[in-house]
Write an enzyme that holds these catalytic residues in place. Structure first.
Site, mmCIF file in Angstrom:
data_model
loop_
_atom_site.group_PDB
_atom_site.id
_atom_site.type_symbol
_atom_site.label_atom_id
_atom_site.label_comp_id
_atom_site.label_asym_id
_atom_site.label_seq_id
_atom_site.Cartn_x
_atom_site.Cartn_y
_atom_site.Cartn_z
ATOM 1 N N ARG A 104 0.833 -1.214 0.000
ATOM 2 C CA ARG A 104 0.000 0.000 0.000
ATOM 3 C C ARG A 104 0.861 1.255 0.000
ATOM 4 N NH1 ARG A 104 -3.815 -0.469 4.864
ATOM 5 N NH2 ARG A 104 -1.933 -1.425 5.693
ATOM 6 N N ASN A 112 -6.148 -2.850 1.477
ATOM 7 C CA ASN A 112 -6.113 -4.304 1.561
ATOM 8 C C ASN A 112 -7.543 -4.826 1.572
ATOM 9 O OD1 ASN A 112 -3.322 -4.489 1.737
ATOM 10 N ND2 ASN A 112 -3.296 -4.580 3.955
#
Length: 90
Positions: free
Chosen positions: A19, A37
């Site tokens: 990320r 996620n």
């Protein structure tokens, strides 16, 4: 021309800094949207930007950060919706 992508990244992509990697590249390329996620182990990205810049971003997502093993990147293209002001990690 500005475009929109909705991407799903599969493989070993959680717990490896994916990320932050996506965030860093989005900011560097001037892309807006988000990365998060998913409960099934994938990473989801929604992003808007110039088409050529988004294509470069997708290449980076296919590489992933050191420690990630990207098995698949599914990308759905669409028209820019102008719904994002910045890029964020969710």
């Amino acid at each position: 021309m500005k475009k929109y992508i909705h991407a799903y990244i599969s493989g070993i992509v959680q717990g490896v800094g994916f990320r932050y990697f996506a965030y860093k590249w989005a900011k560097r390329l001037g892309i807006s949207g988000y990365v998060r996620n998913l409960r099934d182990g994938r990473v989801e990205v929604e992003a808007e930007g110039e088409e050529d810049v988004l294509r470069e971003f997708i290449k980076k997502l296919e590489e992933g950060p050191l420690g990630a093993v990207v098995e698949r990147v599914e990308v759905i293209w669409g028209e820019c919706k102008n719904i994002f002001m910045d890029f964020e990690i969710r």
